[in-house]
Motif scaffolding. Structure first.
Motif, short mmCIF file in Angstrom:
data_model
loop_
_atom_site.label_atom_id
_atom_site.label_comp_id
_atom_site.label_asym_id
_atom_site.label_seq_id
_atom_site.Cartn_x
_atom_site.Cartn_y
_atom_site.Cartn_z
N CYS B 229 -93.69 -17.07 -16.98
CA CYS B 229 -92.69 -16.00 -16.87
C CYS B 229 -91.32 -16.58 -17.23
O CYS B 229 -91.16 -17.79 -17.37
CB CYS B 229 -92.71 -15.37 -15.49
N GLN B 230 -90.35 -15.70 -17.33
CA GLN B 230 -88.97 -16.06 -17.72
C GLN B 230 -88.96 -16.94 -18.97
O GLN B 230 -88.22 -17.93 -19.03
CB GLN B 230 -88.25 -16.75 -16.57
N GLU B 232 -88.12 -18.28 -22.55
CA GLU B 232 -86.94 -18.22 -23.43
C GLU B 232 -87.02 -19.36 -24.42
O GLU B 232 -87.81 -20.29 -24.23
CB GLU B 232 -85.66 -18.33 -22.60
#
Lengths: 213, 249
Positions: B229-230, B232
């Motif tokens: 998740c998250q 980037e």
């Protein structure tokens, strides 16, 4: 993407700054114990002009610089580049922190300890010179440099003192400090006397009003 | 008819089972001069890319870090310094030649005590679940046969809240830079490889494998599909290299 400036650029700049700083610290061995004591501290410098965040991780090996940090910070300071320069070179960092333009968050004691380590660097040029040029030539050059720096310091102090005397005593461009202090003391005394005179006059007026009525 | 599954090895289509051996041959060939070639090929910039990876890793004292495809130990050496004597760094590489070069280099630097060396395949990591605070893989993911399998394996060994950082060549974001980069990769790199390691084919493979590797957005999607998740990414040097980061929930 989360950053607009290519990270390669600011990471390279930080790497160069860190290398220079640690090279200087290597030449000043007495700074190492001070940094080791600050090993668990993280200092965040948030510069507003130019916009820049730097995190300092001191340790026995020197100081590690980073542009990001995840986790608690010991001391966080925010201000312009000129404010940081003033703090780094200040003889009285506590006064600079209180009176300067920096915003401080967290524990100030470790920050002052770090500032003192950096401000009192005593660089020993002899070790790198000896390792490059050999014992005899390195020692001679280091001696010459030490004498030159010592003479430079004395000459600078002497010149400042003479210039001060010329401005105050010879050219009378500006009054000497003692004269200014005397003047302000007299002024203060005069202010107190005027205040006292004013209150006496008011008391006298009140007495006169009472006598008439 | 050959019904075996295939994958790419540079621009060639090869059987999945054969890729690992072919990649191993490449790295056996270049291991001895790997650091020198990295410096020559990137002009030393690979050190800056790795430094940014360390910054973004958020690794702290006492952390456990796994550096997959750790090769000659650039990241592991720095992590070992950061985690301190109470931390743990595992340098893993599938290739024994690379691992040996890395181990010798780190031991010669006096780094020991908190570093372990493990020969391991990124797809089948031999560690218990939830073992590491941070997993890194620098310039290794494109050589893995099944990237999805490797990402799931990395997720498994990470502790909840742990970070995966993937540093890998990617797609330049500027068309002019892209052309210059193509010319450099396919004309200069093989010649440089022949001169320094007497092996131009390995560096031809390097250039081809970079083109076959998923671009920034695709890799981010693969990380999300694997369960991170998250996610980037940060483009570096105009997108020549990208650093992806994902967190285990």
């Amino acid at each position: 993407m989360t950053t607009t400036i290519d990270p390669t650029l600011h990471t390279a700049a930080l790497a160069a700054l860190e290398a220079g700083l640690n090279r200087t610290l290597d030449l000043s061995p007495q700074s190492k114990p001070g940094l080791t004591r600050l090993e668990d501290c993280v200092f965040a410098l948030h510069c507003t002009a130019p916009t820049l965040d730097i995190y300092l991780h001191p340790g026995a090996q020197g100081i590690r610089l980073a542009s990001t940090h995840h986790g608690p910070v010991t001391t966080s300071i925010k201000g312009e580049a000129s404010d940081f320069t003033e703090l780094a070179t200040s003889r009285d960092p506590t006064a600079t922190l209180i009176n300067g333009g920096l915003e401080l968050d967290g524990d100030s004691a470790p920050l002052i300890a770090l500032q003192q380590v950096l401000a009192t660097l005593d660089i020993d040029w002899e070790a790198p010179l000896v390792s490059t040029l050999g014992d005899v030539a390195g020692h001679q050059l280091a001696q010459t440099l030490r004498r030159t720096f010592s003479w430079g310091k004395q000459a600078s102090a002497g010149l400042t003192r003479q210039l001060e005397e010329f401005v105050h005593e010879e050219a009378r461009v500006s009054p000497p400090q003692l004269e200014v202090e005397d003047f302000y003391r007299d002024l203060h005394e005069l202010e107190l006397r005027v205040d006292r005179l004013q209150s006496r006059a008011e008391r006298l007026q009140q007495r006169l009003r009472k006598t008439r009525s | 008819m050959n019904d075996k599954e295939t994958t790419h090895f540079g621009y060639k289509e090869v059987e999945k089972d054969a890729k690992a051996d072919m990649v191993a041959d490449v790295f056996h060939s270049v291991a001895a001069r790997y650091d020198l070639m990295n410096d020559l090929m990137s002009g030393g910039i690979h050190r800056i890319w790795k430094r940014f990876t360390i910054e973004l890793s958020g690794v702290r004292k006492k952390n456990a870090v796994l550096d997959i495809a750790g090769g000659t130990g650039d990241l592991a050496a720095r992590f070992a310094q950061i985690v301190g004597p109470e931390g743990r760094v595992v340098l893993a590489d599938i290739n024994d030649s690379m691992l040996q070069v890395g181990r010798d280099k780190l031991l010669d630097q006096g780094r020991q005590g908190n570093i372990e060396f493990v020969q391991a395949d990124a797809q089948f990591l031999p560690f218990p679940d939830d073992s590491f605070d941070c997993v890194t893989i620098a310039f290794g993911l494109r050589n893995v046969t099944d990237i999805n399998l490797a990402l799931r394996s990395m997720l498994r060994v990470l502790k909840p809240g742990g970070r995966l950082l993937v540093l890998e060549f990617s797609k330049p974001q500027n068309s002019l830079l892209s052309k210059a980069y193509d010319a450099y990769s396919f004309r200069v790199l093989p010649v440089m490889g022949r001169l320094v390691t007497n092996d131009s084919e390995s560096y031809q493979y390097l250039a081809e494998s970079i083109r076959k590797h998923p671009d920034q957005g695709t890799l981010k999607g693969m990380m999300e599909d694997a369960g991170f998740c998250q996610c980037e990414y940060h483009n570096m040097t105009g997108g020549v290299v990208a650093l992806h980061r994902g967190i285990k929930a």
